[in-house]
Every structure is written in structure tokens, then in C-alpha cells.
Design a protein around this motif. Structure first.
Motif, PDB file in Angstrom:
ATOM      1  N   ASN A 184       5.551  26.968   2.884  1.00 27.46           N
ATOM      2  CA  ASN A 184       6.990  27.114   3.081  1.00 27.46           C
ATOM      3  C   ASN A 184       7.728  27.457   1.789  1.00 27.46           C
ATOM      4  N   PHE A 185       6.984  27.545   0.693  1.00 31.74           N
ATOM      5  CA  PHE A 185       7.598  27.822  -0.605  1.00 31.74           C
ATOM      6  C   PHE A 185       6.899  29.008  -1.271  1.00 31.74           C
ATOM      7  N   THR A 186       6.809  30.066  -0.504  1.00 33.31           N
ATOM      8  CA  THR A 186       6.221  31.284  -1.043  1.00 33.31           C
ATOM      9  C   THR A 186       7.088  32.466  -0.625  1.00 33.31           C
ATOM     10  N   TYR A 187       6.875  33.584  -1.245  1.00 30.82           N
ATOM     11  CA  TYR A 187       7.614  34.809  -0.911  1.00 30.82           C
ATOM     12  C   TYR A 187       6.814  35.981  -1.450  1.00 30.82           C
ATOM     13  N   ASP A 188       7.139  37.155  -1.019  1.00 25.88           N
ATOM     14  CA  ASP A 188       6.426  38.358  -1.446  1.00 25.88           C
ATOM     15  C   ASP A 188       7.030  38.870  -2.748  1.00 25.88           C
ATOM     16  N   LEU A 189       6.248  38.837  -3.805  1.00 26.08           N
ATOM     17  CA  LEU A 189       6.702  39.315  -5.111  1.00 26.08           C
ATOM     18  C   LEU A 189       5.945  40.599  -5.456  1.00 26.08           C
ATOM     19  N   PRO A 190       6.580  41.758  -5.296  1.00 24.72           N
ATOM     20  CA  PRO A 190       5.899  43.015  -5.637  1.00 24.72           C
ATOM     21  C   PRO A 190       5.585  43.076  -7.129  1.00 24.72           C
ATOM     22  N   GLU A 191       4.482  43.694  -7.452  1.00 21.88           N
ATOM     23  CA  GLU A 191       4.044  43.795  -8.847  1.00 21.88           C
ATOM     24  C   GLU A 191       5.098  44.476  -9.716  1.00 21.88           C
ATOM     25  N   ASN A 192       5.813  45.440  -9.163  1.00 21.31           N
ATOM     26  CA  ASN A 192       6.783  46.177  -9.974  1.00 21.31           C
ATOM     27  C   ASN A 192       8.058  45.391 -10.263  1.00 21.31           C
ATOM     28  N   ARG A 193       8.180  44.190  -9.702  1.00 18.69           N
ATOM     29  CA  ARG A 193       9.342  43.351  -9.990  1.00 18.69           C
ATOM     30  C   ARG A 193       9.056  42.353 -11.119  1.00 18.69           C
ATOM     31  N   ILE A 194       7.813  42.299 -11.552  1.00 18.66           N
ATOM     32  CA  ILE A 194       7.453  41.410 -12.666  1.00 18.66           C
ATOM     33  C   ILE A 194       7.760  42.117 -13.979  1.00 18.66           C
ATOM     34  N   ALA A 195       8.596  41.520 -14.794  1.00 20.24           N
ATOM     35  CA  ALA A 195       8.973  42.119 -16.080  1.00 20.24           C
ATOM     36  C   ALA A 195       7.805  42.020 -17.051  1.00 20.24           C
ATOM     37  N   ASP A 237      15.918  36.115  -2.215  1.00 17.71           N
ATOM     38  CA  ASP A 237      16.074  37.352  -1.448  1.00 17.71           C
ATOM     39  C   ASP A 237      17.137  38.240  -2.092  1.00 17.71           C
ATOM     40  N   TYR A 238      18.227  37.632  -2.537  1.00 15.42           N
ATOM     41  CA  TYR A 238      19.288  38.387  -3.211  1.00 15.42           C
ATOM     42  C   TYR A 238      18.736  39.013  -4.494  1.00 15.42           C
ATOM     43  N   ALA A 239      17.986  38.232  -5.261  1.00 11.56           N
ATOM     44  CA  ALA A 239      17.440  38.733  -6.529  1.00 11.56           C
ATOM     45  C   ALA A 239      16.489  39.906  -6.296  1.00 11.56           C
ATOM     46  N   LEU A 240      15.680  39.827  -5.260  1.00  9.54           N
ATOM     47  CA  LEU A 240      14.742  40.906  -4.959  1.00  9.54           C
ATOM     48  C   LEU A 240      15.468  42.175  -4.506  1.00  9.54           C
ATOM     49  N   LYS A 241      16.549  42.010  -3.764  1.00 10.42           N
ATOM     50  CA  LYS A 241      17.273  43.163  -3.239  1.00 10.42           C
ATOM     51  C   LYS A 241      18.243  43.778  -4.250  1.00 10.42           C
ATOM     52  N   ASN A 242      18.498  43.053  -5.359  1.00  3.92           N
ATOM     53  CA  ASN A 242      19.493  43.529  -6.317  1.00  3.92           C
ATOM     54  C   ASN A 242      18.902  43.748  -7.713  1.00  3.92           C
ATOM     55  N   ASP A 243      17.639  44.128  -7.720  1.00  4.57           N
ATOM     56  CA  ASP A 243      16.986  44.607  -8.943  1.00  4.57           C
ATOM     57  C   ASP A 243      16.920  43.587 -10.075  1.00  4.57           C
ATOM     58  N   PHE A 244      16.798  42.326  -9.730  1.00  5.49           N
ATOM     59  CA  PHE A 244      16.535  41.334 -10.770  1.00  5.49           C
ATOM     60  C   PHE A 244      15.063  41.404 -11.170  1.00  5.49           C
ATOM     61  N   ARG A 245      14.807  41.166 -12.433  1.00  3.94           N
ATOM     62  CA  ARG A 245      13.437  41.160 -12.960  1.00  3.94           C
ATOM     63  C   ARG A 245      12.907  39.728 -12.912  1.00  3.94           C
ATOM     64  N   PHE A 246      11.626  39.574 -12.594  1.00  2.00           N
ATOM     65  CA  PHE A 246      11.071  38.253 -12.326  1.00  2.00           C
ATOM     66  C   PHE A 246      10.116  37.773 -13.420  1.00  2.00           C
ATOM     67  N   LEU A 247       9.939  36.449 -13.438  1.00  6.01           N
ATOM     68  CA  LEU A 247       8.998  35.694 -14.275  1.00  6.01           C
ATOM     69  C   LEU A 247       9.426  35.670 -15.747  1.00  6.01           C
ATOM     70  N   SER A 248       8.507  35.417 -16.648  1.00  3.08           N
ATOM     71  CA  SER A 248       8.833  34.991 -18.017  1.00  3.08           C
ATOM     72  C   SER A 248       9.784  35.916 -18.763  1.00  3.08           C
ATOM     73  N   TYR A 249       9.557  37.211 -18.710  1.00  2.00           N
ATOM     74  CA  TYR A 249      10.413  38.167 -19.413  1.00  2.00           C
ATOM     75  C   TYR A 249      11.527  38.716 -18.511  1.00  2.00           C
ATOM     76  N   GLY A 250      11.689  38.108 -17.354  1.00  2.00           N
ATOM     77  CA  GLY A 250      12.656  38.618 -16.398  1.00  2.00           C
ATOM     78  C   GLY A 250      14.057  38.062 -16.585  1.00  2.00           C
ATOM     79  N   ASP A 251      14.892  38.268 -15.577  1.00  2.00           N
ATOM     80  CA  ASP A 251      16.261  37.779 -15.585  1.00  2.00           C
ATOM     81  C   ASP A 251      16.284  36.307 -15.180  1.00  2.00           C
ATOM     82  N   GLY A 252      17.495  35.760 -15.030  1.00  2.00           N
ATOM     83  CA  GLY A 252      17.574  34.340 -14.726  1.00  2.00           C
ATOM     84  C   GLY A 252      18.746  33.975 -13.856  1.00  2.00           C
TER      85      GLY A 252
END
Length: 419
Positions: free
Chosen positions: A16-27, A393-408
Motif C-alpha cells: 500500500n506504500f508503493t508507486y511507479d517511479l519511472p527511471e527518467n524521473r530519478i535525478a 502523484d502531483y510531483a510525478l505529473k508536474n516534472d519534479f525530480r526524485f530521490l537524493s539529487y531531486g526536488d523536495g
């Protein structure tokens, strides 16, 4: 009296605590300027976005910011065996003989360290070495516990500290999900500008966005800036692999908190005018200050307890009674420090924060976007509830970058925040 529910916490299903994180969204790399990273703001169920440089617009007067001032050490060492085969040694933490990381880093001559080994099959000799013109480093395996090895490192000249040895020979331990070797940029950018206490093998990434300009802006709003230390271990990258949390072993990490910092927090949460605006910068800072509450609960139960007995275990927050207010718990901890003539808390915490957890001290969190099926995502869900799905979901749809070097994000605990 509020009672905790260990069973409820243990039965949380990680699916219940997972989501699809595309590789290209990882900074894969940091932005050119730290404070130009995007900032998602979640407050009273509403989402807005800005950049970190404008963080001061979203905080209240006289807030207290708690930063983790741990410093990432260059903990990846590369040795060659007698035939030239490469062996990677990843330094995790000092063995029990050397105790907490900051002190162990200052040791000279030799240390014993818990490590992971890459290409163990190539380690044929008793001792393997790295040599440069002026410095030599030897490594010898002392014992094995599963995949973790205790290694004795010794070096010449012995006048160098282990911290200096790692700086000379080591590489920055960037996260495995970046899927690249560390580069020169990582030496400075996989480190906060306020890093001080050496001992982490991973950065407290929420702090990577902060610059001196941001500090000046938040201080202009009469905010207090204070620091704790949690030395981040490699366990922070381990996903929950069991179906429920009952089968997950939370990693244990060293924390250091000065008595003065505890006094500052007590003053903040006791001031009704500030509405307890305690903002944790990163999940590590949050876990550290929340651990102080449970240490205070234990101190209240037994003022003669040793520091080891005050350590926070994985399920303490779901087994111990929590009738004390945050102020009372912290004052109990301060009384324990005074009784034992101790100026600084130095111990381990294994605190696990999941959605049934009610924050005791912090009421806001600044954090990056975390991996699916991770304890860090569970912690976020404890702060914002089921809205974590809306936020991600908002972050994924609005071009936020994910994980350590990503946005916050700046996330307010709406259950406690009334502003």
C-alpha cells in the motif's frame, strides 16, 4: 492516557506504500544551483509549488529549524589483489570497539570497521593494500556476520586520522540507484553546506538544497536554526521486502544531540505564541528529535537508567505509554542528563515511524521524494496521511525530480498545525 498499538504498526502492508517511479524521473545529477530545486508545499490539504530559494515565504515567524549536520565520508575504498583484480570495500560503521562514528574517525594508527565487500572472491591474501607515494593502507578481515565483515584498517604514516585516510583514498558513496560511478561533482554536491560531524555513508538529502542565502532569509523571520547529528547508514537504502512491517528489521543509527539543543526545543514547544513550529529538515532530523521524546519517556520511568537503556528500539513508540507531553518528556531527559552530568546525548536509535505514529515534537518536515516501498515513504505517510499519494502523484505529473539529487517538499502535519 493514549496507548500505542504495536500490532497495528506491524500489520501495515508495504504494497500500500508503493508507486511507479519511472527511471527518467530519478535525478542522476544535482542542479547547477542548489536552491533552484523545486519545492512542493503541502499545507491544510492544499498543494502549491515554488523553489527552495523562496522557502521563507512559507514559514512562520519564530519557527525553529532542526538540521542534521552529519558529514558524508568518502567510504568506498578500492583495493587491487596481487593479480590486479579490483576489490571494493564499503565502510558502514565502526565496530562496537570503536563506538560512535565521529570519534572513530579521529582514531590514528588503526581502526576496526564494519564493511561490505564487493568481489569477495578476489580477496585471496590475508592482507590487501593501497599505496600512494606517501601513504599506505592495509585491510585485513577479522570476522564475518552474514554479508557484513569486520575489517581492521591500519596505515602509515600513523599520524593521519582515519578520516584523512578516507579522504585520501576513498570515493563518495553516492546512492546505488544513480547507477553511475561517483564523480568530482559529488564530492561537493553530495554534501550539505553545513556538514560538520564526519560519519555518514549517505547524505541527509533534504539539506542539499540549502544555501547561505536561504539561511539568511529564514533568520530574517526570527527563526532559530539548530543542529542535531544522525549518522546515516546504508540501511536507509534498504526497501521493505517483507509483506508487512512485522518482518522488517529497521536499521539502527548513531545520534548526537547537545543539551543546549534540547533546551531550545523545549523553549519553542512551551511557547504558546509560536504554536510549536518545529520544522525538521529531513527524515533523519525528524527521527532524531522524535527519538528524544521516547528517551524522555524512558528516563521518566527510570532516572537511574544507563544511556544504553535509553536507546530507542524499533517498536518502542508502539509499546510504551505516551502520557507525557513533549515538554514533560524533554524535561525528564534534561533531568537525566543533569543527574548523570552529561552535556550531550550520544547513542543509537532504531525508531520506526509509520502512519499510525503521531508526531510528538516536530510539526513540519522538509524532505525529498523517496523510493517506493521504503521506510522513508512510510514516514512521509505518518506526517500527511493518505495524502502522500496525492502529493507524489502531483510531483510525478508536474516534472519534479526524485530521490537524493531531486526536488523536495515542505509538508505540514495538519493534525497538529493550526496556522
Amino acid at each position: 492516557m493514549e496507548l500505542n498499538n504495536k500490532l497495528e504498526a506491524q500489520q501495515f502492508e508495504i504494497k500500500n506504500f508503493t508507486y511507479d517511479l519511472p527511471e527518467n524521473r530519478i535525478a542522476k545529477y544535482p542542479l547547477a544551483e542548489r536552491d533552484l530545486s523545486k519545492l512542493l508545499v503541502y499545507h491544510n490539504g492544499e498543494i502549491s509549488e515554488d523553489i527552495y530559494r523562496n522557502l521563507d515565504k512559507y514559514i512562520f515567524e519564530k519557527s525553529i529549524f532542526i538540521f542534521n549536520n552529519t558529514k558524508v565520508v568518502q567510504s568506498r575504498l578500492y583495493f587491487n589483489n596481487s593479480t590486479g583484480g579490483k576489490i571494493e570495500v564499503f565502510c558502514l560503521e565502526p565496530s562496537e570497539k570503536n563506538h560512535e562514528p565521529s570519534m572513530a574517525m579521529m582514531k590514528k594508527t588503526c581502526v576496526e570497521w564494519k564493511c561490505l565487500i564487493g568481489r569477495l572472491d578476489r580477496w585471496k591474501e590475508k592482507v590487501i593494500s593501497i599505496n600512494t607515494k606517501d601513504i599506505s593502507l592495509d585491510a585485513e578481515i577479522l570476522e564475518r556476520d552474514g554479508n557484513v565483515f569486520t575489517i581492521r584498517f591500519s596505515w602509515q604514516p600513523t599520524s593521519f586520522s582515519f578520516a584523512e585516510i578516507l579522504e585520501h583514498f576513498g570515493a563518495m558513496p553516492i546512492p546505488p540507484y544513480l547507477k553511475r560511478e561517483s564523480e568530482e561533482i559529488d564530492v561537493s554536491r553530495y554534501q550539505t553546506v553545513y556538514a560538520e560531524q564526519q560519519g555518514s555513508v549517505a547524505a541527509p538529502t533534504a539539506g542539499l538544497h540549502f544555501t547561505n542565502q536561504i539561511f539568511e532569509k529564514i533568520k530574517s523571520k526570527n527563526a532559530i536554526v539548530d543542529y542535531v547529528t544522525l549518522h546515516v547508514g546504508a540501511g536507509t537504502f534498504i526497501p521493505v521486502k517483507s509483506e508487512t512491517l512485522e518482518g522488517h528489521q529497521m536499521h539502527s543509527e548513531w545520534i548526537e544531540v547537545a543539551q543546549e539543543t534540547i533546551l531550545n526545543i523545549v523553549a519553542q514547544i512551551s511557547d504558546e505564541q509560536t504554536n510549536k513550529n518545529v520544522i525538521a529538515i529531513g527524515t533523519t532530523s525528524l527521527r532524531t528529535i522524535e527519538s528524544l521524546y521516547w528517551m524522555g519517556v524512558k528516563a521518566n520511568q527510570n532516572m537511574s537508567a544507563s544511556i544504553d537503556e535509553l536507546e530507542v528500539k524499533q517498536w518502542d513508540a508502539y509499546e510504551l505509554q505516551q502520557s507525557l507531553t513533549a515538554s514533560d518528556a524533554l524535561n525528564c531527559l534534561l533531568a537525566w542528563l543533569k543527574r548523570n552530568k552529561i552535556e550531550k546525548i550520544i547513542c543509537k536509535t532504531q525508531l520506526l515511524i509509520v502512519p499510525s505514529y503521531q508526531l510528538k515534537i516536530a510539526n513540519a518536515l522538509i524532505t525529498n521524494f523517496h523510493q517506493p516501498s521504503s521506510t522513508l515513504l512510510l514516514l512521509v505517510a505518518a506526517v500527511v496521511g493518505d495524502d502522500w499519494k496525492v502529493i507524489y502523484d502531483y510531483a510525478l505529473k508536474n516534472d519534479f525530480r526524485f530521490l537524493s539529487y531531486g526536488d523536495g517538499s515542505l509538508l505540514f502535519d495538519n493534525k497538529r498545525n493550526k496556522n
